[in-house]
Motif scaffolding. Structure first.
Motif, mmCIF file in Angstrom:
data_model
loop_
_atom_site.group_PDB
_atom_site.id
_atom_site.type_symbol
_atom_site.label_atom_id
_atom_site.label_comp_id
_atom_site.label_asym_id
_atom_site.label_seq_id
_atom_site.Cartn_x
_atom_site.Cartn_y
_atom_site.Cartn_z
ATOM 1 N N PHE A 1 -0.520 -0.906 5.328
ATOM 2 C CA PHE A 1 -1.903 -1.356 5.246
ATOM 3 C C PHE A 1 -2.771 -0.176 5.628
ATOM 4 O O PHE A 1 -2.482 0.539 6.590
ATOM 5 N N TRP A 2 -3.871 0.024 4.875
ATOM 6 C CA TRP A 2 -4.790 1.096 5.228
ATOM 7 C C TRP A 2 -6.218 0.672 4.919
ATOM 8 O O TRP A 2 -6.505 0.141 3.856
ATOM 9 N N GLU A 3 -7.100 0.898 5.889
ATOM 10 C CA GLU A 3 -8.523 0.641 5.654
ATOM 11 C C GLU A 3 -9.321 1.778 6.276
ATOM 12 O O GLU A 3 -8.985 2.279 7.359
ATOM 13 N N ARG B 1 -7.911 2.564 10.019
ATOM 14 C CA ARG B 1 -6.709 1.960 10.605
ATOM 15 C C ARG B 1 -5.580 2.064 9.602
ATOM 16 O O ARG B 1 -5.765 1.798 8.414
ATOM 17 N N PHE B 2 -4.413 2.460 10.098
ATOM 18 C CA PHE B 2 -3.224 2.507 9.262
ATOM 19 C C PHE B 2 -2.117 1.734 9.956
ATOM 20 O O PHE B 2 -1.923 1.862 11.161
ATOM 21 N N TYR C 1 4.215 -12.996 9.544
ATOM 22 C CA TYR C 1 3.413 -11.779 9.474
ATOM 23 C C TYR C 1 2.591 -11.780 8.185
ATOM 24 O O TYR C 1 3.047 -12.267 7.153
ATOM 25 N N LYS C 2 1.333 -11.272 8.280
ATOM 26 C CA LYS C 2 0.498 -11.145 7.076
ATOM 27 C C LYS C 2 0.191 -9.679 6.826
ATOM 28 O O LYS C 2 -0.555 -9.061 7.593
ATOM 29 N N MET C 3 0.729 -9.140 5.760
ATOM 30 C CA MET C 3 0.512 -7.717 5.457
ATOM 31 C C MET C 3 -0.958 -7.463 5.095
ATOM 32 O O MET C 3 -1.486 -6.384 5.349
ATOM 33 N N LYS C 4 -1.625 -8.467 4.518
ATOM 34 C CA LYS C 4 -3.004 -8.304 4.055
ATOM 35 C C LYS C 4 -3.955 -7.944 5.197
ATOM 36 O O LYS C 4 -4.937 -7.227 5.011
#
Lengths: 405, 405, 405
Positions: C175-177, C200-201, C319-322
């Protein structure tokens, strides 16, 4: 059995009738049932008999501004310019109600909050908190005004929304609204509130494929609000104030500002004109304000703007007689804009020099779809020696991302 | 083929079954589907199995007042007295939730915000922010109270809404509710909040065509809120205050006001009575408040009102045991009203003279439809020498346009 | 007639076709029709073609706290910790909009207010007012965080919500934002706002029946906000502040508080870890903050927490990867919790001693159904000599009743 071939056919008819009944019962809905649908990107709930209809939604404007300063150090930044929740209802066919509340700047501000009685298809009476009928831009929702910010002239002289009652009627070529209004709903000063009489008349003789032509005139008479009492129990001198920001809102200072003391009442006159041919439109307003004073000379101020719009994409401009202004361009439209505006709050006769502002804006709007639009503006502001920090000239780039549903 | 006449008939049955299936599938809705309808002019969404139900709406009161002054110069004017947004939900059959937020005066105020668990058809437990169970008018929504403003006695002594938990139960002739409540949710003073124990009991032996008779009693025990600490870290003396406006809200001054210092706790007792025969009803409440003080004599105050209502149009008065009060008259009703109210905040024993107010109101209400009503009141207010500006007597005319959906 | 056995059959076919037509017309709904249903206890309106979807609802947290004091006299009591109204919309398939406004403490506070464009199933661009992507607990809704209050470390260092634009993407294990953000929307100080770059990674190599393992890292670079101008028109020295309440909100004092003067910008780094096996999960975050100063030594502070959760009832953690975090336990779950947290705002090198707080919480949550949950916590707080009232150690019991729909 074969001797009576009618029987199976009769049965078929029964069957047919039964099917009709079954399916028909689904069509013949209870008149209390609301049909839920999307209308231009917004929720719509309506009974089929036209007795009731409800809607709810929200609106957000997100702005950013970058200032290229002259003398005054302006605060570039971002803001949520407006955020609203809305509920509206059509009740018992004849009544309309609307509750629209704003939450920008972390505080509550009442917007349209009214009850309307529809006398017939072309007229209504309305009571509540709404925009006084004065000019074009003052009476238009910020959702559809062409520029991010109202012309400074309109900002300085507009009566805004007040609690009152009005009557409106329109025909094929004319529009007329007149109302009686109280004062600021949050007024907490001791003493009687002022009141205002406001009216707008518009005439649009040309509204066809080849062009649009509209002229109008508005007027206001408004008494000054009480300003409390002194120790002897006498009324304090009243005042009336005109002021405006510099065609922007992230920088919140008002560069022109005239506070007229010893005021009794004000009268304002506005003239408006709209002309369009195909994808090009022109809109102009002139406002003159006069304050009658108990002591000292009367104060007079005025301003005007003219704006040019070109629908690069999206067809021709259309007109709505019901509100007496241009309609919002359709989804997908791209519009180029230019505006010249000047506001003069100086009155040397009354010895009140509030400052004079001239500003030019060029920009554009992309109407992405029914719900979303993007605006981009470049503005030059020119202020005279009576403005907040004296003579100066600065530029700014502003942009807005707007959504509503 | 004609030898087997059954075949076409069989086919018909298949066809019939198929039609049934097709149309039936439309009836056999998913239990998660919500049916959308209008219920008494408001939006209703409900599943057919009674598991879920949602509602949303708004409410607006628009008031105007004109004061005919005596000594104090009162500020005539207009205001939006109340404006609210509401969401409510029935969840998983047993739970009810309500969120009702007020936005009058440009600020946020929490109204009913609670979660309820329905124990059975005649009892519930509720937690959240709601009206403490004390008397009739205190526990009634302003949407349905007969007058524009609560009786000054109720305004002075009411506990209002607080964060707490309560249990309520009712039968065919009795109603009982009791609760434990914290203090003002926006209390920011250092130190522990006060708390209150509140209960209301009502008995209605007559509820039929010929008449209604109801008596009730309420009681409160409430400790005083902390008032912060002094420099030595000791608790400041606590106080309890009773005060009221003059049966109006546009003029916001409180003419009677008793602030009782060195307070430890208060106890209040209320008596209530409703009697109706046909289209005429009488409602009376008496409240006595006592403040126990750490220093000085205990303070005692009291007040009462009696109001007469006559349904000129709209049938007879009805009673609701669930809330232990008269039901709202139906749409189209016209009601004439009269109320006498007196509130005495003077206690010479405790040497606290908060003032005494007597007021008489006559007026009327037109219940236009389920959503709209109009009120009109004439009020005379008489104040004694201990009131805000001493002895005086003034009159006022007030009107309200109310809508909700 | 019996010679032509086809006729009745033909007629049957017509009848059949007609029935199909009738019923079919009911199925073939206008693509503008919204289907209304309950989804996990909330209202859902959606078109069948996935073009539009609307939701609306509310949220309330009701808290009570009882403090067992040491030195400071803490104010036990109750409060409505949060109350919100929400509207959201999926528009024209590609766009999402959300308006979430908070009304706690009698004031308006903007929460999630944004417009999102979905690039594809696994990425989006978002503009508006939302939580900057930094760590786990900072980016999580308070509706689902395990504890009533964020860890003090997160409260002290979190960037919170700001007006900005971000891009997010996620795959099967990553996940990356990253985003660019302005400053506090209600900032009214003269001068330019600060801005921040935040990212965030997260990497979650294990997400299966037997266990979950996730590590992540976040970073922020943010310039200080302008602090106005002095009389000479020069910029005032800027400052950056870190502070936190004592793992509670009813008692509002911040016991640790570091105001770093002459600040230019701050950088923060966060490390996060989640590990779960079956019904037990562990979550840890460490944050380090550094302030670059124009005068004086740079200031450095840090903190960390670790929390253990056990689903006594309700199956295994998911767990939610989104969103790169644990999913909310299902309805009916019961969860036991423990957290150790320490935050050190002392920096002797920079000569700024903001205080150090260590706190331990044990508690539990009952997820009654999709709409309701109950929390119960016991917390011990230990403060060093640099805290608000010096060294002290106190305990508290807190409980929350939460509902949303």
């Amino acid at each position: 059995k074969t001797n009576n071939p009618k029987q199976p056919i009769m049965k078929k008819y029964y069957l047919f009738a039964f099917c009709l009944l079954l399916t028909g019962s689904l069509f013949a809905q209870n008149s209390n049932d609301l049909k839920l649908s999307v209308n231009k990107g917004s929720i719509k709930m309506a009974t089929e008999d036209g007795q009731f209809s409800f809607g709810m939604g929200g609106r957000v404007y997100m702005d950013a501004a970058s200032y290229f300063d002259d003398k005054t150090d302006l605060g570039s930044g971002t803001e949520i310019r407006d955020i609203r929740l809305l509920m509206k209802a059509d009740l018992w066919k004849k009544w309309n109600a609307k509750i629209n509340i704003g939450f920008a700047d972390g505080s509550v501000s009442l917007k349209d909050v009214w009850l309307m009685y529809k006398i017939n298809k072309n007229s209504f009476v309305r009571a509540g908190h709404f925009l006084e009928p004065f000019g074009i831009e003052q009476t238009e929702s910020s959702k559809t005004t062409k520029f991010m910010h109202a012309a400074s002239t309109v900002e300085a002289f507009r009566p805004g929304r007040n609690l009152g009652i009005s009557y409106a009627t329109w025909g094929k070529q004319v529009f007329w609204e007149a109302g009686l209004f109280g004062s600021d709903t949050n007024n907490k000063t001791a003493g009687d509130e002022g009141y205002g009489l406001t009216s707008r008349f518009a005439f649009a003789p040309v509204q066809n494929e080849s062009g649009i032509f509209h002229v109008g005139m508005s007027g206001i008479y408004r008494t000054a609000d009480a300003a409390g009492f002194n120790e002897l129990g006498e009324e304090n001198p009243k005042s009336i104030r005109y002021r405006s920001r510099a065609a922007t809102h992230i920088e919140k200072r008002r560069f022109i500002d005239a506070k007229v003391g010893n005021a009794d009442h004000q009268t304002k006159i506005g003239f408006e004109m709209i002309a369009a041919t195909g994808a090009v439109s022109l809109q102009t307003e002139y406002i003159n304000a006069n304050v009658s004073r108990n002591i000292g000379e009367d104060y007079t101020a005025n301003g005007w703007y003219t704006q040019l719009a070109w629908l690069v994409k999206g067809g021709n401009y259309k007109y709505k007689m019901k509100s007496a202004r241009l309609a919002k361009p359709g989804p997908g439209s791209v519009e180029l804009l230019a505006r010249y505006n000047q506001t003069d709050l100086n009155d040397s006769g009354a010895m009140i020099m509030g400052g004079k502002q001239k500003d030019i804006t060029i920009g554009g709007t992309w109407y992405v779809n029914h719900n979303i639009l993007v605006k981009f503006h470049f503005t030059n502001v020119d202020l005279d020696e009576n403005a907040l920090n004296g003579e100066e000239n600065f530029n700014m780039i502003q942009t807005r991302l707007q959504f509503s549903f």
